[in-house]
Write a protein that holds these residues in place. Structure first.
Motif: not given
Length: 418
Positions: A415-418, A252-260, A182-190
């Motif tokens: 968000p990631d190191m690889f 790491w911290l994954i939030g799908a919404t600002p409330a999260a 959910r986060l990845r598809l809304a976040q350019p660069g993820a």
């Protein structure tokens, strides 16, 4: 000294993994010999042809790994990518063109596979521009002075009726992938997280020895839906007057919404004994400071380039993303490696979609493929690059028009190191 032509650059076999791993550790200044559990983890991820090594006789002296990945373009389209990692050259074999040979071999294979871009996280800035990579996102690390934040110490729960639960690694592997999508598809660069990412972050695969299990916390809405998740560790530091001075470090911290995001950051700042929270890798325009009553309690302690992109197919890269405004621009893209250079007309419609076609029209903006990569995710300004002499206007105002098309309202973030 061994001649360059006597050093063999080739795909590594599974039997050669220990030699490759030793060269990797040497290049990263780690203990040369890995524990058995690390070698077992590497064997589980071994894909024939995707590990390259340079061999001087029987000794591996340079390493290179790539793997399949998707990176989210502006607008949410996942783009197939050749993710590059584990790049080293042993100190005995520097300046012999080994990285150039490995990079050329890998990028040619990626182009043949149909990958649109290649990606990497650069340990050193000057290396990868000569291979057509450009920095496309920026990372910021925040440090929060918890006592200054102004949060009510009597209340730690989410204000929206949701709840925070501590979970184990098995629960993370079950809930995490769907949440991150959910986060990845809304976040350019993820970038995509393969199953091995979740296994490594929960101890099922171990590339670190010894491995320390972090704490895992999940945010659920009032309706019970999982919308956020974080992993963190804590140190054990006490002051002279027996007061706790512990730091919680976010892995790491994954939030799908600002409330999260708000609920998780406030939870981290409410843990007993914790006086400092370190955020880990976040976007440079992260909302974290403004979740606190006193935003000055959070300050950036590190900021640098992060995800680097190498465009392998200009047409597919530009057509994969959306645009902020309607417009048209003729781009001339130079690519010294000959993978994707040419002259292209970019047409963006009012609805955000774009088309890119080869053209013989006069160029309006001339740039190198590495600078197109820097502009692709919308974080950099063509006007700025023109001021630096990296982009050349053939028509006055073309750089400003490029910014109107390409730049985004929120900054891209990996968000990631690889």
């Amino acid at each position: 000294m061994t001649r360059r032509t006597d050093i063999d650059v080739r795909p590594v076999t599974e039997a050669e993994l220990p030699a490759w791993d030793r060269a990797l550790n040497t290049g990263f200044l780690q203990a040369p010999t890995s524990p058995d559990e690390v070698l077992r983890a590497r064997r589980r991820l071994f894909v024939p042809g995707r590990l390259l090594g340079a061999f001087d006789g029987d000794r591996c002296v340079a390493t290179f790994r790539s793997f399949d990945q998707e990176v989210t373009a502006v607008g949410g389209t996942p783009v197939p990518s050749d993710a590059i990692s584990n790049v080293t050259v042993s100190p005995t074999h520097r300046r012999r063109g080994l990285l150039t040979r490995m990079m050329a071999q890998d990028l040619a294979a990626a182009k043949e596979r149909g990958d649109v871009v290649a990606t990497l996280i650069a340990a050193e800035y000057p290396i990868y521009g000569r291979y057509g990579f450009g920095p496309a996102t920026t990372m910021a690390e925040w440090t929060v002075d918890v006592p200054r934040a102004g949060l009510d110490p009597r209340w730690a729960g989410p204000e929206d009726g949701g709840r925070i639960d501590l979970v184990d690694g098995e629960e993370v592997r079950k809930l995490g992938p769907e949440l991150f999508e959910r986060l990845r598809l809304a976040q350019p660069g993820a970038v995509s997280k393969p199953p091995a990412w979740w296994q490594a972050r929960t101890g099922e695969l171990r590339f670190e020895s010894p491995w320390t299990e972090p704490f895992f916390a999940v945010y659920r809405t009032a309706g019970g839906e999982v919308e956020g998740m974080t992993a963190y560790t804590a140190d054990d530091r006490w002051g002279d007057a027996k007061q706790p001075l512990n730091t919680a470090s976010v892995k790491w911290l994954i939030g799908a919404t600002p409330a999260a995001d708000r609920a998780l950051w406030r939870y981290l700042c409410s843990i007993d004994w914790v006086t400092t929270v370190k955020s880990g890798w976040r976007a440079p325009d992260d909302l974290l400071p403004h979740f606190l009553p006193d935003p000055r309690a959070a300050h950036i302690t590190s900021q640098a380039d992060w995800l680097w992109v190498r465009i392998l197919d200009v047409v597919r890269a530009l057509e994969a993303r959306t645009y902020e405004a309607a417009g048209s621009l003729v781009l001339e893209v130079a690519d010294a490696a000959g993978l994707t250079g040419g002259r292209w007309r970019l047409e963006a419609a009012a609805g955000g979609k774009g088309s890119c076609t080869a053209t013989t029209e006069s160029a309006e903006l001339v740039l190198d493929v590495r600078d197109l990569a820097t502009l692709w995710l919308g974080d950099e300004s063509a006007v700025r690059l023109a001021a630096l002499g990296r982009v050349r206007e053939e028509r006055a105002g073309a750089a400003r028009e490029a910014d109107a098309l390409l730049r985004t309202s929120r900054r891209p973030w990996c968000p990631d190191m690889f």
